[in-house]
Design a protein around this motif. Structure first.
Motif, mmCIF file in Angstrom:
data_model
loop_
_atom_site.group_PDB
_atom_site.id
_atom_site.type_symbol
_atom_site.label_atom_id
_atom_site.label_comp_id
_atom_site.label_asym_id
_atom_site.label_seq_id
_atom_site.Cartn_x
_atom_site.Cartn_y
_atom_site.Cartn_z
ATOM 1 N N ARG A 198 2.841 8.155 0.997
ATOM 2 C CA ARG A 198 1.734 7.929 1.926
ATOM 3 C C ARG A 198 0.575 7.181 1.304
ATOM 4 N NH1 ARG A 198 2.666 13.819 4.809
ATOM 5 N NH2 ARG A 198 4.410 13.085 6.094
ATOM 6 N N THR A 199 0.367 7.324 0.004
ATOM 7 C CA THR A 199 -0.734 6.588 -0.636
ATOM 8 C C THR A 199 -0.493 5.090 -0.558
ATOM 9 O OG1 THR A 199 -1.178 8.423 -2.145
ATOM 10 C CG2 THR A 199 -2.016 6.261 -2.769
ATOM 11 N N LEU A 200 0.716 4.653 -0.883
ATOM 12 C CA LEU A 200 1.038 3.234 -0.777
ATOM 13 C C LEU A 200 0.996 2.786 0.685
ATOM 14 C CD1 LEU A 200 1.994 0.540 -1.910
ATOM 15 C CD2 LEU A 200 4.338 1.411 -1.866
ATOM 16 N N HIS A 201 1.507 3.610 1.576
ATOM 17 C CA HIS A 201 1.511 3.256 2.998
ATOM 18 C C HIS A 201 0.093 3.003 3.515
ATOM 19 C CE1 HIS A 201 2.150 4.047 7.398
ATOM 20 N NE2 HIS A 201 3.211 3.311 7.149
ATOM 21 N N GLU A 202 -0.858 3.814 3.061
ATOM 22 C CA GLU A 202 -2.245 3.628 3.502
ATOM 23 C C GLU A 202 -2.805 2.285 3.065
ATOM 24 O OE1 GLU A 202 -4.448 6.945 2.052
ATOM 25 O OE2 GLU A 202 -3.723 8.325 3.619
ATOM 26 N N LEU A 203 -2.347 1.787 1.912
ATOM 27 C CA LEU A 203 -2.835 0.495 1.430
ATOM 28 C C LEU A 203 -2.380 -0.657 2.322
ATOM 29 C CD1 LEU A 203 -2.253 0.886 -2.416
ATOM 30 C CD2 LEU A 203 -4.461 0.835 -1.244
ATOM 31 N N LEU A 204 -1.325 -0.468 3.081
ATOM 32 C CA LEU A 204 -0.812 -1.528 3.951
ATOM 33 C C LEU A 204 -1.617 -1.681 5.240
ATOM 34 C CD1 LEU A 204 3.012 -0.784 3.682
ATOM 35 C CD2 LEU A 204 1.731 -2.563 2.465
ATOM 36 N N HIS A 205 -2.489 -0.690 5.525
ATOM 37 C CA HIS A 205 -3.173 -0.660 6.815
ATOM 38 C C HIS A 205 -4.685 -0.564 6.634
ATOM 39 C CE1 HIS A 205 0.671 -0.178 8.862
ATOM 40 N NE2 HIS A 205 0.978 0.710 7.925
ATOM 41 N N PRO A 206 -5.428 -1.068 7.632
ATOM 42 C CA PRO A 206 -4.989 -1.766 8.846
ATOM 43 C C PRO A 206 -4.489 -3.170 8.521
ATOM 44 C CG PRO A 206 -7.359 -1.786 8.732
ATOM 45 C CD PRO A 206 -6.894 -0.927 7.581
ATOM 46 N N ARG A 207 -3.484 -3.603 9.266
ATOM 47 C CA ARG A 207 -2.922 -4.938 9.069
ATOM 48 C C ARG A 207 -3.718 -5.956 9.883
ATOM 49 N NH1 ARG A 207 2.147 -4.899 6.531
ATOM 50 N NH2 ARG A 207 3.309 -2.935 6.635
ATOM 51 N N PRO A 228 -10.573 -5.407 1.155
ATOM 52 C CA PRO A 228 -9.317 -6.171 1.175
ATOM 53 C C PRO A 228 -8.858 -6.633 -0.206
ATOM 54 C CG PRO A 228 -10.678 -6.813 3.026
ATOM 55 C CD PRO A 228 -11.513 -5.882 2.194
ATOM 56 N N ALA A 229 -9.761 -7.125 -1.035
ATOM 57 C CA ALA A 229 -9.361 -7.617 -2.356
ATOM 58 C C ALA A 229 -8.809 -6.486 -3.212
ATOM 59 C CB ALA A 229 -10.537 -8.283 -3.049
ATOM 60 N N ALA A 230 -9.414 -5.299 -3.145
ATOM 61 C CA ALA A 230 -8.932 -4.156 -3.927
ATOM 62 C C ALA A 230 -7.581 -3.670 -3.399
ATOM 63 C CB ALA A 230 -9.956 -3.023 -3.873
ATOM 64 N N ARG A 231 -7.410 -3.666 -2.079
ATOM 65 C CA ARG A 231 -6.109 -3.294 -1.504
ATOM 66 C C ARG A 231 -5.019 -4.234 -2.016
ATOM 67 N NH1 ARG A 231 -6.453 -3.805 4.703
ATOM 68 N NH2 ARG A 231 -4.222 -3.302 4.548
ATOM 69 N N LEU A 232 -5.313 -5.515 -1.998
ATOM 70 C CA LEU A 232 -4.305 -6.495 -2.384
ATOM 71 C C LEU A 232 -3.961 -6.390 -3.860
ATOM 72 C CD1 LEU A 232 -2.487 -8.700 -1.431
ATOM 73 C CD2 LEU A 232 -4.357 -10.330 -1.681
ATOM 74 N N GLU A 233 -4.944 -6.121 -4.702
ATOM 75 C CA GLU A 233 -4.646 -5.935 -6.130
ATOM 76 C C GLU A 233 -3.760 -4.711 -6.348
ATOM 77 O OE1 GLU A 233 -7.755 -6.001 -8.949
ATOM 78 O OE2 GLU A 233 -8.069 -8.182 -8.752
ATOM 79 N N LYS A 236 2.547 -13.348 0.260
ATOM 80 C CA LYS A 236 3.239 -12.816 1.434
ATOM 81 C C LYS A 236 2.637 -11.485 1.854
ATOM 82 C CE LYS A 236 7.772 -11.337 3.129
ATOM 83 N NZ LYS A 236 9.210 -11.199 2.810
ATOM 84 N N VAL A 237 2.400 -10.603 0.891
ATOM 85 C CA VAL A 237 1.816 -9.306 1.206
ATOM 86 C C VAL A 237 0.418 -9.475 1.793
ATOM 87 C CG1 VAL A 237 0.962 -7.163 0.174
ATOM 88 C CG2 VAL A 237 3.222 -8.022 -0.436
ATOM 89 N N ALA A 238 -0.325 -10.441 1.277
ATOM 90 C CA ALA A 238 -1.650 -10.703 1.843
ATOM 91 C C ALA A 238 -1.551 -11.064 3.323
ATOM 92 C CB ALA A 238 -2.347 -11.828 1.068
ATOM 93 N N ARG A 239 -0.606 -11.941 3.652
ATOM 94 C CA ARG A 239 -0.441 -12.335 5.056
ATOM 95 C C ARG A 239 -0.066 -11.145 5.932
ATOM 96 N NH1 ARG A 239 2.317 -16.601 2.520
ATOM 97 N NH2 ARG A 239 4.344 -15.740 3.147
ATOM 98 N N LEU A 240 0.698 -10.195 5.377
ATOM 99 C CA LEU A 240 1.141 -9.041 6.143
ATOM 100 C C LEU A 240 0.097 -7.928 6.224
ATOM 101 C CD1 LEU A 240 4.806 -8.720 4.798
ATOM 102 C CD2 LEU A 240 4.146 -9.340 7.122
ATOM 103 N N THR A 241 -0.934 -7.991 5.393
ATOM 104 C CA THR A 241 -1.897 -6.882 5.336
ATOM 105 C C THR A 241 -3.328 -7.347 5.595
ATOM 106 O OG1 THR A 241 -2.004 -7.114 2.917
ATOM 107 C CG2 THR A 241 -0.464 -5.481 3.804
ATOM 108 N N VAL A 242 -3.938 -7.991 4.623
ATOM 109 C CA VAL A 242 -5.355 -8.349 4.753
ATOM 110 C C VAL A 242 -5.563 -9.687 5.440
ATOM 111 C CG1 VAL A 242 -5.908 -6.983 2.725
ATOM 112 C CG2 VAL A 242 -5.502 -9.425 2.457
ATOM 113 N N GLY A 243 -4.500 -10.434 5.659
ATOM 114 C CA GLY A 243 -4.595 -11.684 6.406
ATOM 115 C C GLY A 243 -4.775 -12.921 5.562
ATOM 116 N N ALA A 244 -5.446 -12.807 4.453
ATOM 117 C CA ALA A 244 -5.660 -13.945 3.546
ATOM 118 C C ALA A 244 -6.070 -13.380 2.203
ATOM 119 C CB ALA A 244 -6.733 -14.879 4.083
#
Length: 372
Positions: free
Chosen positions: A85-94, A185-190, A214-222
């Protein structure tokens, strides 16, 4: 004794990262962080084939049988899979650039599906489709899916539904609270990039940079320039080594390369972290592995579902495995030639027996599956 070459040391580093000492299922899942899912069973699903080398006494289907008790989530990181769940939370909000303001606002079928699940509790896709009578629509694989099933996928992807459990491989969906952004967003992506680096280490820098985008596009958008990989390298979270013109990255706290294990033989999943990066695979082992399940039969070189064959520190070929009325049929193929040592013959027979025991817990008939 001959000194190890840099490439041999890199192979040992990759093996040490991929195959720590076998653990319990919760401990292995925590160490990996993410396990790729795939529905094809030839002879077992990818998630089970991946976990059998990392979990003591693992049997095919254990992940599904224990799914709810393990506190797992499902979703897309760089591919679809299982995670904590910790990793899952980092994916959202998309954030989705194709949507107004980048956020999903359910309408029409999606709104009706969300309301149904909230009102009725955990739901099987067939029950949702029957209750709402949504007609078919074309899915991403070119086949027909109910519009309600597509809506379930969309709502799960954006964190408005979650997979509560699985039933015969089918996802059972439950409503959940709308996701909240807990990190910038930057911390999530790192953090997500570090998860990828741990999973695939040592990973080529172009591969990790591409996956982070790719992960950026799927999560934080850029992603902000210069991007998470450069930032992690600059601050010492990632380290780099260059071998034969290829730059590899790995977490600074990664374990040191392990000693060679003379008797180790494994049949690997096509999506195993050791195999996943085809660029690294070709560099480390000198041949191209291709997953051919979706290749027309006449054009296949190694078979529908070829499992790479790891012997000691080398991937020397592949096997295909199928259950028949007479037991497990395993057919090997080799890039060069079959090793003629008694140690290899013993190890091969032991791995066939281990695979047979692993499959003993999976009572469903083999099938080609459907999208995960």
């Amino acid at each position: 004794m001959a000194r190890s070459t840099p490439l041999a040391l890199l192979r040992r580093h990759a093996l040490a990262a991929a195959f720590p000492r076998p653990a319990t299922l919760p401990a292995a899942l925590d160490a990996m962080g993410f396990v790729q899912a795939d529905p094809i069973r030839a002879p077992a699903r990818a998630q089970d084939l991946i976990l059998r080398h990392r979990v003591r006494g693992y049997r095919a289907g254990d992940l599904e049988r224990r799914y709810a008790r393990l506190g797992l989530e499902e979703g897309y990181l760089h591919v679809y899979g299982f995670m904590g769940r910790t990793l899952h939370e980092l994916l959202h909000p998309r954030c989705d650039a194709a949507l107004p303001d980048g956020q999903l606002v359910p309408d029409e079928a999606a709104a009706a599906v969300l309301a149904y699940v909230r009102a009725n509790g955990p739901a099987h896709p067939a029950d949702v489709a029957a209750a709402l009578a949504h007609g078919p629509t074309r899915n991403a694989w070119g086949g027909q899916s109910h519009a309600s099933t597509r809506a379930l996928d969309l709502l799960q992807h954006h964190g408005l539904l979650r997979v509560a459990t699985r039933r015969a491989g089918i996802r059972i969906y439950a409503a959940t609270d709308p996701p909240q952004e807990r990190l910038a967003p930057a911390a999530r992506l790192e953090a997500l990039t570090m998860q990828l680096a741990r999973l695939l280490a040592p990973v080529s820098q172009p591969t990790l940079t591409g996956l982070a985008a790719k992960v950026a596009r799927l999560t934080v958008g850029a992603q902000e320039r210069p991007g998470p990989v450069a930032g992690l390298l600059a601050r010492g979270g990632l380290e780099a080594i260059e071998i034969e013109g290829e730059r590899y990255l790995f977490p600074a706290d990664a374990p040191p390369p392990a000693r060679s294990q003379p008797g180790t033989l494994r049949f690997l999943a096509p999506f195993d972290p050791l195999v996943w990066c085809r660029r690294r695979f070709g560099h480390l082992w000198g041949w191209e592995y291709r997953f051919e399940a979706y290749t027309p039969a006449a054009k296949r070189v190694r078979g529908y579902y070829a499992l790479p064959l790891l012997w000691q520190d080398e991937v020397i070929g592949w096997v295909t495995a199928a259950r028949t009325r007479h037991g497990l049929d395993v057919q090997p193929g080799f890039i060069d030639r079959r090793p003629d040592s008694p140690a290899f013959a013993r190890a091969f027979d032991e791995e066939v027996a281990a695979m047979d025991a692993f499959l003993g817990g999976d009572t469903e008939p083999p099938s080609a599956g459907a999208p995960p």
